[in-house]
Design a protein around this motif. Sequence first.
Motif, mmCIF file in Angstrom:
data_model
loop_
_atom_site.group_PDB
_atom_site.id
_atom_site.type_symbol
_atom_site.label_atom_id
_atom_site.label_comp_id
_atom_site.label_asym_id
_atom_site.label_seq_id
_atom_site.Cartn_x
_atom_site.Cartn_y
_atom_site.Cartn_z
ATOM 1 N N ILE A 130 42.474 -30.175 20.917
ATOM 2 C CA ILE A 130 43.563 -29.503 21.228
ATOM 3 C C ILE A 130 44.329 -28.890 20.342
ATOM 4 C CG2 ILE A 130 45.725 -29.554 22.650
ATOM 5 C CD1 ILE A 130 44.289 -31.981 24.176
ATOM 6 N N THR A 131 44.525 -27.548 20.240
ATOM 7 C CA THR A 131 45.146 -26.811 19.034
ATOM 8 C C THR A 131 46.773 -27.254 19.067
ATOM 9 O OG1 THR A 131 45.583 -24.923 20.531
ATOM 10 C CG2 THR A 131 43.614 -25.047 19.212
ATOM 11 N N THR A 132 47.260 -27.244 17.802
ATOM 12 C CA THR A 132 48.562 -27.284 17.581
ATOM 13 C C THR A 132 49.325 -26.127 17.999
ATOM 14 O OG1 THR A 132 48.158 -28.858 15.785
ATOM 15 C CG2 THR A 132 50.270 -27.920 15.752
ATOM 16 N N GLY A 133 50.307 -26.313 18.967
ATOM 17 C CA GLY A 133 51.019 -25.205 19.433
ATOM 18 C C GLY A 133 50.348 -24.433 20.632
ATOM 19 N N THR A 134 49.293 -25.236 21.432
ATOM 20 C CA THR A 134 49.031 -24.492 22.482
ATOM 21 C C THR A 134 50.163 -24.471 23.678
ATOM 22 O OG1 THR A 134 47.628 -24.958 24.573
ATOM 23 C CG2 THR A 134 48.370 -27.031 23.204
ATOM 24 N N ARG A 135 50.353 -23.597 24.487
ATOM 25 C CA ARG A 135 51.422 -23.466 25.600
ATOM 26 C C ARG A 135 50.794 -24.351 26.648
ATOM 27 N NH1 ARG A 135 53.789 -17.280 24.683
ATOM 28 N NH2 ARG A 135 54.457 -17.904 22.360
#
Length: 346
Positions: free
Chosen positions: A262-267
Amino acid sequence: MTARTTRRTMLGAALAAPAIWGKDAVAQIRRGDELTVGVWGGVQERIVRQYCGTPLEQQHGVKINYVLGGTTERRARAYAERGRPSFDVLYLNISESRQAVRDGVTQAPTANVPNFANLYPLARQGGYGVAFNPVTIVYDRRAVASPMTSWKDFWRDDLKGKVIWPTYPGAQGTSALLMSAKVWGGSERNIDPAFQNIARLKPFAAIQGSQDQLYGMFDSGVGAASVEFGSFTRRYAETRNPNIVVADPTEGQVVAMNVACITTGTRNQALAEAWVNLHLSPECQQAYAEQIYYSPTITNLTLPAELSAKLVMGQAAVEKLVDFDWGVVAQNEPRWSSRFTREIAG
């Protein structure tokens, strides 16, 4: 209950059970949200669409966007977009995933994904491990004097001139290099024994740069043994060449693992966690095992004995997988690549 009925029941349970990722997380998933997932194509895409994408779309009215391709492209894109990602979830290999967490590109795994609790410890690093796909010795039973049971068997007299060595870098070549170091007294921090002993294997029957190339060489009788992903080779043996054996060496197989990150900063944090949770469900893991012989990373899955025998199943088998410090390996790759070209492939 038939296998078809069982699978239909499992999928129905996945569609009907929003509580599996917690009420608070579900409340954050809004109708119309879009999740962008970077994943491999082919069978893997079809499996995640069926067991992750479709249930989420039907249950929550969201849209799943798929970006297909290899890890090189999506890793580069994720790094370029660090902190402002277009990916919400991307799949990386074991080395890339651990480095991405250290670099702040992706998140470390957490218990916010309920099925995290069922992961083997090895699959809780660099993200959420979704499949083990170990690299091991593969050989033609007709071309060897006796079964290969050790990585040191490459140096047996009956294999002289018959070894098809994998090119470096690459998962197969890296595994072969590291295990050569390990069995001859070295390590990823002392690689000299690997190069010295691999050079003793020359002349090689050939050097292979891909699975298709290796399988063509086996079909043509070019050589006797190589290093390759066990899952793909087992499928090849069952469909094309029954003389090929996937070995389980006493020193262990080299761990390779697909990791959901899971990406850092995903909304779309809650939706991303819901996606990963479904990928770690028993029904999704079973589909991977049945269709492409990827071994499960969860402990709460029981498979038929005939299928289990072809996989890495159970705590003891998982603990036997050989792991390395992939950060050290990545740092040395340029130097080792030059040395491989000079001393081994040349």
